[in-house]
Scaffold this active site. Sequence first.
Site, short mmCIF file in Angstrom:
data_model
loop_
_atom_site.label_atom_id
_atom_site.label_comp_id
_atom_site.label_asym_id
_atom_site.label_seq_id
_atom_site.Cartn_x
_atom_site.Cartn_y
_atom_site.Cartn_z
N GLU A 1 0.23 -7.49 13.81
CA GLU A 1 0.56 -6.06 13.85
C GLU A 1 0.57 -5.54 12.42
O GLU A 1 0.92 -6.28 11.51
CB GLU A 1 1.98 -5.86 14.41
CG GLU A 1 2.17 -6.39 15.80
CD GLU A 1 3.65 -6.66 16.12
OE1 GLU A 1 4.54 -6.21 15.37
OE2 GLU A 1 3.88 -7.34 17.13
N LYS B 1 2.10 -4.13 9.21
CA LYS B 1 3.46 -4.13 8.71
C LYS B 1 3.74 -2.75 8.14
O LYS B 1 3.24 -2.39 7.08
CB LYS B 1 3.65 -5.20 7.63
CG LYS B 1 5.08 -5.31 7.18
CD LYS B 1 5.29 -6.54 6.33
CE LYS B 1 6.77 -6.74 6.01
NZ LYS B 1 7.38 -5.63 5.31
N ASP C 1 5.37 0.26 6.35
CA ASP C 1 6.25 0.39 5.20
C ASP C 1 7.21 1.56 5.42
O ASP C 1 7.06 2.63 4.85
CB ASP C 1 5.41 0.60 3.94
CG ASP C 1 6.18 0.26 2.67
OD1 ASP C 1 7.30 -0.30 2.81
OD2 ASP C 1 5.68 0.54 1.58
N TYR D 1 8.31 -2.52 17.53
CA TYR D 1 7.60 -3.80 17.46
C TYR D 1 8.31 -4.98 18.09
O TYR D 1 7.87 -6.12 17.95
CB TYR D 1 7.22 -4.13 16.02
CG TYR D 1 8.37 -4.12 15.03
CD1 TYR D 1 9.40 -5.04 15.10
CD2 TYR D 1 8.39 -3.17 14.00
CE1 TYR D 1 10.43 -5.03 14.19
CE2 TYR D 1 9.42 -3.15 13.07
CZ TYR D 1 10.44 -4.09 13.17
OH TYR D 1 11.46 -4.07 12.27
N LYS E 1 1.41 -10.12 2.97
CA LYS E 1 1.69 -8.89 2.21
C LYS E 1 0.65 -8.59 1.15
O LYS E 1 0.15 -9.48 0.50
CB LYS E 1 3.06 -9.01 1.52
CG LYS E 1 4.20 -8.93 2.47
CD LYS E 1 5.14 -7.78 2.31
CE LYS E 1 5.80 -7.50 1.04
NZ LYS E 1 6.77 -6.42 1.09
N CYS F 1 -14.81 16.93 -32.31
CA CYS F 1 -14.67 15.50 -32.04
C CYS F 1 -13.36 15.02 -32.65
O CYS F 1 -13.11 15.22 -33.85
CB CYS F 1 -15.84 14.73 -32.63
SG CYS F 1 -15.59 12.95 -32.56
N CYS G 1 -14.31 12.54 -35.80
CA CYS G 1 -14.99 12.92 -37.05
C CYS G 1 -14.97 14.42 -37.28
O CYS G 1 -15.43 14.88 -38.32
CB CYS G 1 -16.43 12.41 -37.04
SG CYS G 1 -17.45 13.24 -35.82
N CYS H 1 -20.15 14.25 -28.88
CA CYS H 1 -20.09 14.42 -30.32
C CYS H 1 -21.51 14.13 -30.82
O CYS H 1 -22.01 13.02 -30.62
CB CYS H 1 -19.09 13.44 -30.93
SG CYS H 1 -19.29 13.32 -32.71
N CYS I 1 -20.69 9.05 -36.29
CA CYS I 1 -19.27 9.16 -35.90
C CYS I 1 -18.71 7.74 -35.74
O CYS I 1 -19.33 6.90 -35.08
CB CYS I 1 -19.16 9.92 -34.58
SG CYS I 1 -17.49 9.96 -33.93
#
Length: 670
Positions: free
Chosen positions: A118, A120, A122, A230, A318, A411, A414, A429, A434
């Site tokens: 099944e 699980k 949460d 469940y 899990k 940039c 530079c 750039c 650069c």
Amino acid sequence: MAASAVKEVQARVDELRAELNHHLYRYHVLDDPEISDAAYDRLYDELEALEDEHPDLIAPDSPTQRVGAPLSDRFQKVQHLTPMGSLEKVTDDENLFKWADDVRRRLDSDEPVSYVIEPKIDGLAISLTYENGLLTRGATRGDGIQGEDVTVNLKTIKAIPLRILGGDAPPVAEVRGEVYLPLSGFRELNERIAELGQKLAPNPRNAAAGSLRQKDSSITASRPLSIWVYGLGAHEGLQLSSHWEELEWLREHGFRTNPFAERLESIEEVAERCRDWERRRTELDYEIDGIVIKVDSLEQQAILGALHSRPRWARAFKWAPMTAQTKLLKIAIRVGRTGALNPWAMLEPVQVGGVTVSKATLHNEEDINRKDIREGDMVIVQRAGDVIPQVVGPAGPHAKGTRPFRMPEKCPLCGTKVEKPEGEAMHRCPNRSCPSRGLETLINWVQGPADIDGVGEQLMRRLWQLELVRSLPDLYRLTKEQLLELEGFQEKSASNATEAIERSKRTPFSRVLLGLNVPDVGWVTAQNLARHFGSIERIAEAAPEDIQEVEGIGPERAEAIAEWFSDEENLRLVGELRKVGLRLEAGPEERPVEGPLTGSTYVITGTLESFSRDEARKALEAKGAKVADSVSKKTTGVIAGESPGSKLAKAEKDGVPILDEAALKKLLRS
Ligand code: IVH
């Protein structure tokens, strides 16, 4: 009022309740309503009016009794009839199989073992006690022995029957399940919370828990909580021999059981389904954090028993959660090796899928604004498989005082004015010297084409900063003595690193080409160039027309490649690379393999299930096929995985055969 009139009212009240309960069941449990909301409301209003007039006819299982009076005090502690245990987890196949072996050994019989799996959920575990069919108590799990009495709040959840369906309710039955908030409800709730300027719920489980612990059940009622049931706890008078029968009994008696529960006959199948679900988990409108696996037979369960209130007959497979919320601290810019300005998200560190995430990719300005995220916002971060974390979108409205993101005009490295070529999504750039380009090229080289063991981004950054390595040839001139002067390097680690660098001189020519950063040369083009010309000198001498003869290269790219090879600085680099000993000629590994698919050319698009694209390419090439980047007249077929892009559309238009993953596998068996 005459006795006969009272009887008549009572009959109508009973009728209305039965009808309303039926429709609640259709809507909330089966998800298959038979009447409109308005029609339901009319019946409800009629019942409420009758009960107002005749308060003595009110019953605890009347649909009008789902919202009770606000609690004045704390929730009462209550003892569960039988303890609510917890599940031992496994996180991989090996431990799953170990568990199955242990089960078989303990059962010590030839009888087969069946399993029920099944999702699980949460959410939060709760227990519902029904006495002679009537819901008399609902409690949280608490410490498993004692929980909190949240009956008033649980009654507001319309998927929980106030009375067991059918006339055959046992004297006592404890029903167990998981209350949860659907993802859609979670998002809406956070929007509402944000409007009120309150603290957002971090995840659906927390939101569900908070909703269930309200003093005022009308607040709980306003949250779209639901439940997956469940199992059974304590019960009297039921003859059931398996967990599967338990689930069937629950389903037939009005409880919402998960449709994805399955009975499987082997642990191998269980493992396979767990893997399937890890991928499919995002298809659901609720969070699951694994798969619960239970030995089906109740007799076998009894033999197996429990250890420290964890049943030996069950395990939780899990996974780590794949999404989380965190604060987007800043949108930073990294200038790539081609001069592209790549924005990325600096995040407040958060656990996602079992790893701490503090950065995520953002593609470009448009993408950021389409996602509507701003510096300072709470955002949703997602990881999928091994992929780099993504910012999915905002977790709520924008934080106060935030502004939409704009790319910098200069940039950041530079200071050159940034350009955005027509029709392109990226800002660039234009400065070819650069500093970012050199460093990023080095990082790319050690992590990508050369894949040098133990030499990564951090080391390259340090070497760059210390001006020890400023270019690829510099890297090959680096000495062990230089490394030993760096903090953290010892004799062994320094020689390991220099040996790995030395070994990387054997990187095949096509990969060296890939690492040079020639515009628009990706791995397919690099291989085609290497095969076609055989050496870097030949490429450097080639005219654009010659380059166009290479598979998959059009006039524009040919021009750009020729231009790169006519630049003096680039030619000097090539010369230096030859001097330090990198391979600049095609070796035998570059030659296409002869095989059953020789002469055919495939294009791969979309995500494949059982291969990465790189693996699929290698597998095809090993059979002699060529793999190209784009669809052309020469394409034999397009292999299309999940979410294919425009290549599929082009193939369809051009009448190129399209193969799915199964067809690819068949092809590879040829
Ligand atoms: S069976 C002895 N089935 O997982 C406990 N639990 O650590 C048997 N859960 O507290 C629990 N989905 O909150 C079971 N389909 C499912 C479940 C489930 C979620 C939760 C439950 C429990 C925890 C176990």
